[in-house]
Design a protein around this motif. Structure first.
Motif, PDB file in Angstrom:
ATOM      1  N   LEU A   1       0.836  -1.199   0.000  1.00 49.88           N
ATOM      2  CA  LEU A   1       0.000   0.000   0.000  1.00 49.88           C
ATOM      3  C   LEU A   1       0.875   1.256   0.000  1.00 49.88           C
ATOM      4  CD1 LEU A   1      -3.024   0.893   0.243  1.00 49.88           C
ATOM      5  CD2 LEU A   1      -2.629   1.057   2.719  1.00 49.88           C
ATOM      6  N   LEU A   2       1.905   1.243   0.838  1.00 46.60           N
ATOM      7  CA  LEU A   2       2.830   2.374   0.940  1.00 46.60           C
ATOM      8  C   LEU A   2       3.476   2.676  -0.410  1.00 46.60           C
ATOM      9  CD1 LEU A   2       4.660   4.307   2.710  1.00 46.60           C
ATOM     10  CD2 LEU A   2       6.218   2.371   2.923  1.00 46.60           C
TER      11      LEU A   2
ATOM     12  N   ARG B   1       0.827   3.751  -3.212  1.00 44.82           N
ATOM     13  CA  ARG B   1       0.357   5.144  -3.075  1.00 44.82           C
ATOM     14  C   ARG B   1       1.445   6.140  -3.409  1.00 44.82           C
ATOM     15  NH1 ARG B   1      -3.685   5.407   2.269  1.00 44.82           N
ATOM     16  NH2 ARG B   1      -5.327   4.153   1.339  1.00 44.82           N
ATOM     17  N   PHE B   2       2.687   5.817  -3.036  1.00 46.08           N
ATOM     18  CA  PHE B   2       3.812   6.727  -3.308  1.00 46.08           C
ATOM     19  C   PHE B   2       4.034   6.875  -4.806  1.00 46.08           C
ATOM     20  CE2 PHE B   2       8.670   6.950  -3.527  1.00 46.08           C
ATOM     21  CZ  PHE B   2       8.699   8.328  -3.457  1.00 46.08           C
TER      22      PHE B   2
ATOM     23  N   GLN C   1      -0.480  10.792 -10.347  1.00 47.72           N
ATOM     24  CA  GLN C   1      -1.365  11.768  -9.680  1.00 47.72           C
ATOM     25  C   GLN C   1      -2.285  12.373 -10.725  1.00 47.72           C
ATOM     26  OE1 GLN C   1      -0.888  12.134  -6.143  1.00 47.72           O
ATOM     27  NE2 GLN C   1       0.313  10.322  -6.652  1.00 47.72           N
TER      28      GLN C   1
ATOM     29  N   GLN D   1      -5.586  16.137  -7.933  1.00 46.75           N
ATOM     30  CA  GLN D   1      -5.791  16.573  -6.549  1.00 46.75           C
ATOM     31  C   GLN D   1      -4.439  16.629  -5.842  1.00 46.75           C
ATOM     32  OE1 GLN D   1      -7.640  12.540  -5.465  1.00 46.75           O
ATOM     33  NE2 GLN D   1      -7.044  13.363  -3.507  1.00 46.75           N
TER      34      GLN D   1
ATOM     35  N   VAL E   1      -2.186  15.858  -2.794  1.00 44.40           N
ATOM     36  CA  VAL E   1      -2.240  14.894  -1.679  1.00 44.40           C
ATOM     37  C   VAL E   1      -1.210  15.254  -0.631  1.00 44.40           C
ATOM     38  CG1 VAL E   1      -3.235  12.895  -2.788  1.00 44.40           C
ATOM     39  CG2 VAL E   1      -0.808  13.333  -3.047  1.00 44.40           C
TER      40      VAL E   1
ATOM     41  N   ASP F   1      -6.097   9.138   6.450  1.00 44.39           N
ATOM     42  CA  ASP F   1      -6.998   8.077   6.027  1.00 44.39           C
ATOM     43  C   ASP F   1      -7.514   7.268   7.234  1.00 44.39           C
ATOM     44  OD1 ASP F   1      -8.289   5.973   4.857  1.00 44.39           O
ATOM     45  OD2 ASP F   1      -6.587   5.309   3.626  1.00 44.39           O
TER      46      ASP F   1
ATOM     47  N   ARG G   1       1.611  10.951   0.956  1.00 45.31           N
ATOM     48  CA  ARG G   1       0.785  10.164   0.036  1.00 45.31           C
ATOM     49  C   ARG G   1       0.250   8.906   0.709  1.00 45.31           C
ATOM     50  NH1 ARG G   1       3.637  10.454  -6.036  1.00 45.31           N
ATOM     51  NH2 ARG G   1       3.157  12.659  -6.371  1.00 45.31           N
ATOM     52  N   PHE G   2       1.047   8.297   1.555  1.00 44.62           N
ATOM     53  CA  PHE G   2       0.626   7.082   2.245  1.00 44.62           C
ATOM     54  C   PHE G   2      -0.546   7.353   3.182  1.00 44.62           C
ATOM     55  CE2 PHE G   2       1.678   4.166   6.013  1.00 44.62           C
ATOM     56  CZ  PHE G   2       0.934   3.107   5.510  1.00 44.62           C
TER      57      PHE G   2
ATOM     58  N   ALA H   1      -2.588  10.015   3.245  1.00 43.39           N
ATOM     59  CA  ALA H   1      -3.662  10.890   2.756  1.00 43.39           C
ATOM     60  C   ALA H   1      -5.027  10.213   2.750  1.00 43.39           C
ATOM     61  CB  ALA H   1      -3.326  11.369   1.352  1.00 43.39           C
ATOM     62  N   SER H   2      -6.054  10.958   3.155  1.00 44.85           N
ATOM     63  CA  SER H   2      -7.431  10.479   3.051  1.00 44.85           C
ATOM     64  C   SER H   2      -7.731  10.155   1.600  1.00 44.85           C
ATOM     65  CB  SER H   2      -8.408  11.562   3.533  1.00 44.85           C
ATOM     66  OG  SER H   2      -8.243  11.753   4.904  1.00 44.85           O
ATOM     67  N   GLN H   3      -8.318   8.980   1.374  1.00 48.82           N
ATOM     68  CA  GLN H   3      -8.623   8.562  -0.001  1.00 48.82           C
ATOM     69  C   GLN H   3     -10.047   8.995  -0.333  1.00 48.82           C
ATOM     70  OE1 GLN H   3      -5.992   6.850  -1.731  1.00 48.82           O
ATOM     71  NE2 GLN H   3      -4.964   7.646   0.105  1.00 48.82           N
ATOM     72  N   ASP H   4     -10.343  10.287  -0.118  1.00 46.02           N
ATOM     73  CA  ASP H   4     -11.739  10.732  -0.188  1.00 46.02           C
ATOM     74  C   ASP H   4     -12.285  10.861  -1.606  1.00 46.02           C
ATOM     75  OD1 ASP H   4     -10.136  12.814  -0.710  1.00 46.02           O
ATOM     76  OD2 ASP H   4     -10.858  14.108   0.913  1.00 46.02           O
TER      77      ASP H   4
END
Lengths: 201, 201
Positions: free
Chosen positions: A186-187, A190-191, A195, A199, A201, B146, B190-191, B193-196
């Protein structure tokens, strides 16, 4: 003068590297002596010095072997349908090869008090980072990861994450290995993610 | 019987811890002997054993000091306008205190061959992780990060990143410290951050 048989020479060299790996794992880089490595390898000091002048040269030879294997792995990963996922799976796997985790941390600790070892570590780091940066650039061209990331810095960060993944399970061996691998994925995902939503982040 | 002066007792204890920190930095955990630490602290072995039974007990006392400082830092960070940014800034800062970076890696290397040290490391890791997980839960409640992330696993990952940030600059001291701090911040931001936006990353 005796002729050197290259095959025999390489066989002896590997025999020393394997004996040294066992000694380093048992007693640490500093704790393991050349005479202990000789005893483990079943050869005299004079014979061993013919192959390696000191313990630093042994570690250097180990890192070269590690780099050759890493280069192969990057080639294989680039062929896979999802290279980034393959990289993450490869990075969180327990390492084979001669360089045991404890030796990595021995060398990191010793680097501050042994300039020869610090140089070996830096050369190895730069060579591995160059391979990884090249891999990342290809993934950027393929649109798999954020094209805005600097490949060299991103490679340095990913190497830091691999080191951190190693410390995580030493710090807490009871941590679920599956869970920690999921979170590492996940880390990294997401990194590296493009993008493209614009948005911040 | 002589009365023990608590202030004097604590002063001596700190004197030993500081002497030991210098010896560990110079010769490593395994390389530094109790007699070397005694000489550095300017006291007899009998006197030192009155405070610490062995080197492991010295490391344990150092980790307790580190934990007390960490708890204070978390308190301060929670008061700041942006706790997550404050955490990142704190984590990439060079550490003060008795535990030098080389000792961290000494202990990580030794943990595989010294069960007492492995236990000390695990207890310290769990205590620090609990503080960090608590900090993350508060940030989740405040909507800063998140809410779907498991606080304990996220804390373990952040501790891995802090370890990795340490190895990064040992592996390549010429790496720009500013650049690497920026990329570490990007990684953590980034890790967490809310995934809204609901997009899968």
């Amino acid at each position: 003068m005796r002729k050197v048989d290259p095959e025999k020479h390489e066989e002896r060299r590997q025999q020393i590297l394997q004996a040294a790996a066992r000694c380093f794992a048992r007693d640490g880089f500093r704790g393991a002596s050349i005479s202990e490595i000789c005893a483990e390898a079943g050869m005299s000091a004079g014979h061993l010095y013919h192959y390696f002048p000191n313990k630093e040269a042994i570690v250097s030879a180990m890192t070269e072997g590690g780099l050759a294997r890493a280069a192969e792995h990057f080639e294989q990963m680039m062929q896979s349908p999802d290279p980034i996922r393959a990289f993450i799976a490869e990075s969180t796997k327990t390492k084979r090869g001669l360089i045991k985790e404890s030796l990595v941390f021995d060398v990191l600790a010793e680097a501050g008090r042994n300039t020869e070892l610090a140089d070996i570590l830096r050369r190895h780091t730069l060579a591995l980072r160059a391979l990884l940066a090249d891999f990342l650039r290809k993934a950027q061209v393929q649109g798999r990861i954020d094209a805005e990331l600097d490949a060299e810095m991103t490679a340095a960060i990913l190497m830091a994450i691999i080191d951190g993944a190693r410390t995580m399970l030493i710090r807490d061996p009871k941590l679920g290995k599956g869970d920690s691998a999921d979170y590492l994925e996940l880390l990294v995902t997401r990194f590296l993610a493009s993008q493209d939503s614009g948005q911040s982040v």
